[in-house]
Design a protein around this motif. Sequence first.
Motif, short mmCIF file in Angstrom:
data_model
loop_
_atom_site.label_atom_id
_atom_site.label_comp_id
_atom_site.label_asym_id
_atom_site.label_seq_id
_atom_site.Cartn_x
_atom_site.Cartn_y
_atom_site.Cartn_z
N ALA A 144 89.98 73.57 71.20
CA ALA A 144 90.79 73.13 70.06
C ALA A 144 89.92 72.91 68.83
O ALA A 144 90.28 73.31 67.71
CB ALA A 144 91.54 71.85 70.42
N ALA A 145 88.77 72.28 69.02
CA ALA A 145 87.86 72.08 67.89
C ALA A 145 87.37 73.42 67.34
O ALA A 145 87.27 73.61 66.12
CB ALA A 145 86.68 71.22 68.33
N GLN A 146 87.09 74.38 68.22
CA GLN A 146 86.69 75.71 67.77
C GLN A 146 87.77 76.36 66.93
O GLN A 146 87.50 76.94 65.87
CB GLN A 146 86.37 76.59 68.99
N GLU A 147 89.01 76.26 67.39
CA GLU A 147 90.11 76.88 66.66
C GLU A 147 90.30 76.22 65.30
O GLU A 147 90.53 76.88 64.28
CB GLU A 147 91.39 76.79 67.48
N GLY A 148 90.22 74.87 65.28
CA GLY A 148 90.39 74.17 64.00
C GLY A 148 89.30 74.52 63.01
O GLY A 148 89.56 74.75 61.82
N LEU A 149 88.05 74.58 63.47
CA LEU A 149 86.95 74.93 62.57
C LEU A 149 87.04 76.39 62.13
O LEU A 149 86.72 76.72 60.97
CB LEU A 149 85.62 74.65 63.27
#
Length: 443
Positions: free
Chosen positions: A320-325
Amino acid sequence: MSSPQTPAPGPGRFPLRWWDASAAVTLGVMALIGWRQLQFEGADAAGAAWAFAPLAGVALWYCAVGRRVLTRAVRDLPPRPSDAVFLAVLLILIGTATYGVASYATLQTIGYPLVWTIARRYREAVAWSAGLSCAVCMGFIGQGEPFDRVGGIWGALAVAALSLVFALAMGTWITGVYARGERHRELADALRRSQHEVAALSEAAGASAERERISRDLHDTLTQTLTGLVMLSEQADRALAADDVVAARDRLERVRSAARDSLQEARALVATTQPLGDGGLEAAITRMATRLREDTGLRVTCELEQLPLERERQVMLLRAAQEGLANARKHARADAVVVTLARADDGAAVLRVDDDGVGPAGAAVPVGAGAGAGATPSGPAPIDGRAAAGGYGLTGLADRIRGVGGEVRFGRGPERGARLEVRLPALTAAAAATTDDERGGSR
């Protein structure tokens, strides 16, 4: 057949130690009784021979032949003719000993267990037990006058019959216990085999599902990006052939940009198989933010709380953090990004990625489950064409998060820009304890 003195089958250094001890104690007690009787009666050399020779014969026969026969029996090895020979001679020796000294009938205490252990079939055990009873009875009858005091031949028959009945009852009961134990052992072995088969099938199914997932991710990400790289490089080659420097530089710039995207996608795929690395979820997010900061110049701030999460959920939050960044880098035209990981009041783990770029028109709404990635109350506004297609993106992330009862929301941030919020339900106490143990072990 089995008996209460039978050692457990299996590899043992001294499988007959209890048999040896029982035989030694019984023969020693019988020898003491015989010696006391000789003293009481003042018997001559012939009487002494009748008192001790049968005991010596039983001891020698047990050591010379009986131990080998018993070893095969307790280890469930195939029977041999020597088994019957041993039992036949043993019955003769016990009958002879009883003829010499009536008290030697106590040798039945080792005779019957030997019979029920060595005989492999119930009928054989009953037959040999009857033979032992007859041998003892004949020894009693041969005693003559000393035994007449307790009823003569009828007394001998009564004592032998009682011994036989007791031996048959005990042997039958122990045989039933042994048979039930064997059935339970076979059922347990079958259950263990079934468990191993289920584990192997589950492992194979998991490996197959993982291969399918990796293939899907490769198709949705690297395959498409690499195809684009090939096309751009061909266009650049044609531009150079036509001496169109401006077009060639434009295509090369696009190649550079697509290559960086491909690198980012490859890192995301690697993070799926080796997602956390050293330091757990917090360190992985920090490393990812540092790379983004160095690659793009974005101001990336991390506010991360250590939470008791099992590995699968840590991987989900990392994705999720990868997608948001990635969204902030590719689509938001942002200058600053804040990644927050904290525990909500209800115990849920909440990850938020906020940027100050160009966000969607409406407030954050759930992703997937009927809404396109980035949908808003005013209508669908996908932030990523791949997410809208249901591939690598918010839609795929939402599918994984919903699989564990969580939720993904995307929309306008509290002030400006966009917010991606992922919420995972609280863990059970047992799962939290397991995660704490894993953290302690890693340290």
